[in-house]
Each structure stands twice: as structure tokens, then as C-alpha cells.
Motif scaffolding. Structure first.
Motif, PDB file in Angstrom:
ATOM      1  N   CYS A 118      -7.784   5.285  -4.932  1.00 24.52           N
ATOM      2  CA  CYS A 118      -8.149   4.259  -3.961  1.00 24.52           C
ATOM      3  C   CYS A 118      -9.654   4.020  -4.027  1.00 24.52           C
ATOM      4  O   CYS A 118     -10.448   4.941  -3.827  1.00 24.52           O
ATOM      5  N   VAL A 171       0.832  -1.211   0.000  1.00 22.66           N
ATOM      6  CA  VAL A 171       0.000   0.000   0.000  1.00 22.66           C
ATOM      7  C   VAL A 171       0.862   1.253   0.000  1.00 22.66           C
ATOM      8  O   VAL A 171       0.540   2.248  -0.661  1.00 22.66           O
ATOM      9  N   ALA A 225      -3.102   6.073   1.036  1.00 20.50           N
ATOM     10  CA  ALA A 225      -3.207   6.409  -0.386  1.00 20.50           C
ATOM     11  C   ALA A 225      -3.377   7.910  -0.591  1.00 20.50           C
ATOM     12  O   ALA A 225      -2.771   8.498  -1.495  1.00 20.50           O
ATOM     13  N   ILE A 242      -6.003   2.209   4.788  1.00 19.26           N
ATOM     14  CA  ILE A 242      -5.465   2.195   3.421  1.00 19.26           C
ATOM     15  C   ILE A 242      -5.776   3.498   2.712  1.00 19.26           C
ATOM     16  O   ILE A 242      -4.925   4.070   2.018  1.00 19.26           O
ATOM     17  N   ASN A 243      -6.986   3.997   2.886  1.00 20.03           N
ATOM     18  CA  ASN A 243      -7.387   5.245   2.233  1.00 20.03           C
ATOM     19  C   ASN A 243      -6.522   6.417   2.694  1.00 20.03           C
ATOM     20  O   ASN A 243      -6.154   7.285   1.900  1.00 20.03           O
ATOM     21  N   PHE A 266      -9.454  -2.217  -2.903  1.00 18.64           N
ATOM     22  CA  PHE A 266      -9.500  -3.012  -1.670  1.00 18.64           C
ATOM     23  C   PHE A 266     -10.915  -3.466  -1.371  1.00 18.64           C
ATOM     24  O   PHE A 266     -11.863  -2.676  -1.452  1.00 18.64           O
ATOM     25  N   ILE A 281      -5.163   1.584  -5.811  1.00 18.76           N
ATOM     26  CA  ILE A 281      -5.426   0.520  -4.846  1.00 18.76           C
ATOM     27  C   ILE A 281      -6.907   0.182  -4.902  1.00 18.76           C
ATOM     28  O   ILE A 281      -7.756   1.067  -4.789  1.00 18.76           O
TER      29      ILE A 281
END
Length: 488
Positions: A246, A215, A239, A235-236, A225, A223
Motif C-alpha cells: 500500500c 480495497v 491492506a 485503506i492502509n 492511493f 494499492i
């Protein structure tokens, strides 16, 4: 015990550190295979080869040639579908009949995006300037990181991988550590289909180890997910810090709404399918069953007869209707939520306990007397637990249904098509089913609202998510004016 290797740069390799993880059968708790436990070195290598492949032979292929490779892959998947289904059952414990349906649908997904590969077209907008010709072109975003969960491994992966490859991107796939075997078997088919080395890669291991490194890699352009809200939010944020694209497909607490004019027999089957067909381990699970007051008791009575007689057992057996919970951690979570619901005052009218047998089995569980403020009605459980909530009328049903942080899916059961259209317009959900549930198509966009995520998979939306629009202005005869003023 089967030993798997990662797939990086067209080769099957062990983790750089040599570590492995066991993958367990949910109905026995026994290890049946091992997968590499990747780390940051493996993540870096996979992204590097995927990034290099963007300017290699893959870049020189025409869109039609990309489509031809995807069609060959689809045909290989058709031949391997049965074996892939059995592997997925051993990993996640879902019914063999369900996984056969999912792997059997994979060729259609890849054929669909193969057909779209050479339909990617730019435009020629009127630029409003004499002597200037303008056009747009669509280009692949670059390296796409596809992160998938354990509940429907190859089906959910296909929704990310197929459109990315059709668009000309390269892919690094990080499957769940609980269900990586089918992804690695799929990699063999990618190699057999003839995709250039580095175009598709699979890195396995834990999310907080290899996943976090993937990531954070600055060469990952997009990305995609699917998973839990906590991981999706983290993750966001990563990113966003480097402006990577994302898209997130997260959880749900979907309302399945039954009106008093519905065909009750069909609606009862729909309620069972919505929550118990996959042991509740589905982001679109209809875990909140909203039933109109006038039919509540009769509906619950019918529901208990079907759910109470459901056969719980090993998912490989033909007669099994409900399988185990996939992981030990999820098993504990489901049992914890049963205790929470009882503590909140919900009435357990079916199940409410584990089965006394090996593996992670929970009896199909139904709670009545639930109100929408209870945790059991607000938080995603991801298990075979159904919460039944009464409602008075259409307005009340909408109020309850939309009173949630999620917005992934909803079901409506009614013979009144005016009501069906009204509900479909006002429900805050990315997918609304009328007189059906858990129905998907590769041609229809799929995704959620609110905390259920961002972006859409499937359909033309999916391939556009992997493309960048570039505007080109060609001055063929316009005079060069004042160099200090923008040309507008």
C-alpha cells in the motif's frame, strides 16, 4: 447529457445494478454527464478479470512488447490531449490552460515508462558458495488498484498506471466519482492501443461502495492511493490486515518560505502560483507562506496587488486566472475554514467570502497575523486560502516549517545558495523547490513524509514499487552435506 460506461475486461458496461451518478460542472452546478454507480459485484468482476489477465496473453508478451504498447498509447494520448483537457475542466473546474498542460504532459509519462519496461534487470550476486550460482529476477506484483482524486485526474492516474503496466502488472482504476469521465475516455485509448482484455479496467462509483470492495479484495496485490488522510488511513489498515502493498500520497500543509534576500517580484509570483493557480486544490499547495519579518509588509503589499486583481471566472475562458472549487462539499468546507480563521483572530486582508454567482466560487483569500498553532495553519483546507506567518531567521523558519503533521512539499526563495542547500537538507518534506514552486518531472520521485504518505511515484522508484524480487539458487556441483543443518 453524455452517458458513460465502466470498462471491464475490454468491454464498456453499465453497473451491475444499473445505477448511475451525475457529474456536475463546478462553475454552473449543472449535470453534464452520468457515470455508472458501481458496487461490490462490479468490483469483484474487475479484479477477477485483471487477475486472470496476469496469466493470459499479457504474460506472454516480452518486456519490449509491453513498452511498444505503452508507446502506442502515448501517441494516442498526444492526439487526444486537447479533448481530454476540456473533459477534465468540465469535471473539476480547473483552468483549461492548466489542464491542457497536464494532458499535454501525459505522453511524456507513458513514453518514459515505456522506455523502462525492458530495462528491468535482475542481478547476479556472489553467493559465497562454491558450486552454487545465484541470481535474482524481478516479477510483477500482480493486480494493482489505482485510486485517484478529482483535482488532476489523468495526471495522477498516469503516475500509477504507467509504471504498473510497464512492470507487467494489471490494473483496476477507481477514479473519483467527481471526475470519472476522462478515465473512461482514456480507457477507449487503451483499447485502441491494443492492450489485451482485462489488463486495464476502470470501475466508477462511490468510495464507500465500490471502492471499499476493491480495497478489500484479496486478489489485489498492491494499492496505490492519492487522496485525503482519513481515507488513506482506513485503506492502509485494510491492506495491512492482509499484507497487501500500500502506497499513499496524502495531504499537505506545505511551507513556502521567503527570505529577505529573495527576488521579491519572482517570489510573489511563486507565492501566488503556490496557492491560487489551482484554486488551492492541490496536495502540494503552498498554503503556509512564511515571510521574513524585515520584508513582511512590503511583500504582502505586492502580493495583494497581484492576488487582488486576479480574474475569477469560468475556467474555459482564456482570461480566467482562478476557477471554482470543484465540489459543493469542498465549497462548504472552504467557507467554514474562513470562518474558523476569523474566529481564531487571523486578519482577513483579501477575499474571505463566496462570489455572488452560480457555481462554487470563493474569492482568493489571504490571512495575515497567523501563528502556526491556528487551525488554518495546521489543517489542510484544499481551497484558495493563504495563511501568512512571520519568521525571524533561518532557524525560526525551519522550526515553523517543520512544526506540522505533514511533509509533502516546501518552497525556499533566496539568492544565498548556501542557505538553499541548508534548508533543503533540513526541511522535512518529500519535495523541496528552490526559487520555484509546483514544478514536477516524471523522472523525479514524488511523495511525502509523516502524515503526507508513504512510497514514491515517478522515476525508477515507481516501477520498482510494482515488482517483486525473487532469489534463485542453482546448485550445479556443491556437495550435499548434513540435511539437518541450514546451508550458510
Amino acid at each position: 447529457m453524455k452517458k458513460y460506461q465502466m470498462f471491464i475486461g475490454g468491454e464498456f458496461v453499465d453497473a451491475a445494478g444499473g445505477a448511475t451518478l451525475e457529474t456536475l460542472e463546478p462553475w454552473s452546478g449543472k449535470a453534464w454527464a452520468s457515470i455508472p454507480r458501481g458496487g461490490s459485484d462490479d468490483a469483484t468482476r474487475a479484479v477477477e478479470v485483471a487477475h486472470a489477465a496476469l496469466t493470459g496473453p499479457w504474460a506472454g508478451l516480452s518486456a519490449s512488447a509491453r513498452g511498444a504498447l505503452l508507446r502506442k498509447l502515448a501517441d494516442l494520448l498526444a492526439h487526444a490531449a486537447g479533448d481530454l483537457a476540456e473533459i477534465e475542466v468540465r469535471d473539476n473546474g480547473k483552468l483549461l490552460t492548466e489542464m491542457r498542460a497536464q494532458t499535454g504532459y501525459l505522453p511524456e509519462i507513458y513514453h518514459y515508462f515505456a522506455g523502462l519496461a525492458d530495462k528491468i534487470e535482475g542481478r547476479v550476486p556472489p553467493v559465497g558458495r562454491p558450486g552454487v550460482f545465484g541470481y535474482t529476477r524481478l516479477e510483477p506484483v500482480g493486480v494493482v488498484l489505482a485510486i485517484t482524486p478529482w483535482n488532476s485526474p489523468l495526471l495522477l492516474a498516469a503516475a500509477k498506471i504507467a509504471p504498473a503496466l510497464a512492470a507487467g502488472c494489471t490494473v483496476v482504476h477507481k477514479p473519483s466519482e467527481h471526475s470519472s469521465a476522462s478515465a473512461l475516455e482514456f480507457a477507449r485509448l487503451v483499447k485502441e492501443a491494443g492492450f489485451p482484455d482485462g489488463v486495464f479496467n476502470v470501475v466508477t462509483g462511490l468510495g464507500n461502495e465500490v471502492g471499499a470492495s476493491l480495497v478489500a479484495n484479496p486478489k489485489v496485490a498492491r494499492i496505490s492511493f492519492t487522496g485525503g488522510g482519513g481515507a488513506g488511513r482506513a485503506i492502509n489498515q485494510i491492506a495491512a490486515a492482509r499484507f497487501a502493498r500500500c502506497d499513499l500520497e496524502l495531504g499537505g500543509k506545505s511551507p513556502n518560505i521567503v527570505f529577505d534576500d529573495a527576488d521579491l517580484e519572482v517570489a510573489v509570483n511563486g507565492a501566488v502560483s503556490g496557492i491560487f493557480a489551482a484554486s488551492g486544490q492541490s496536495c502540494i499547495a503552498g498554503s503556509r507562506l512564511l515571510v521574513q519579518e524585515s520584508i513582511h509588509d512590503a511583500f504582502v503589499e505586492r502580493l495583494l496587488k497581484i492576488a487582488g486583481n486576479a480574474v475569477v471566472g469560468e475556467p474555459m475562458e482564456a482570461g480566467t486566472q482562478i476557477g471554482p472549487v470543484t465540489t459543493a462539499e469542498q465549497f462548504s468546507k472552504v467557507l467554514e475554514y474562513i470562518d474558523i480563521a476569523k474566529g481564531e483572530g487571523a486578519q482577513c486582508v483579501l477575499g474571505g467570502e463566496k462570489l455572488d454567482r452560480p457555481g462554487w466560487f470563493v474569492k482568493p483569500t489571504i490571512f495575515t497575523g497567523v501563528n502556526n498553532g491556528m487551525r488554518i495553519a495546521r489543517e489542510e483546507v484544499f481551497g484558495p486560502i493563504l495563511s501568512i506567518i512571520k519568521f525571524k531567521d533561518e532557524e525560526d523558519a525551519l522550526r515553523i516549517a517543520n512544526d506540522t503533521d505533514f511533509g509533502l512539499a516546501a518552497g525556499v526563495w533566496t539568492k544565498d545558495f548556501g542557505r538553499a542547500f541548508r534548508m533543503s537538507e533540513k526541511l522535512q518534506a518529500g519535495t523541496v523547490w528552490v526559487n520555484s514552486y509546483r514544478m514536477l518531472s516524471v523522472t523525479m520521485p514524488f511523495g511525502g513524509m509523516k502524515d503526507s504518505g508513504t512510497g514514491r511515484e515517478n522515476g525508477i522508484d515507481a516501477i520498482m514499487a510494482n515488482l517483486e524480487a525473487k532469489s534463485v539458487f542453482l546448485n550445479h556441483s556443491a556437495p550435499v552435506a548434513n540435511p539437518f543443518v541450514m546451508k550458510l
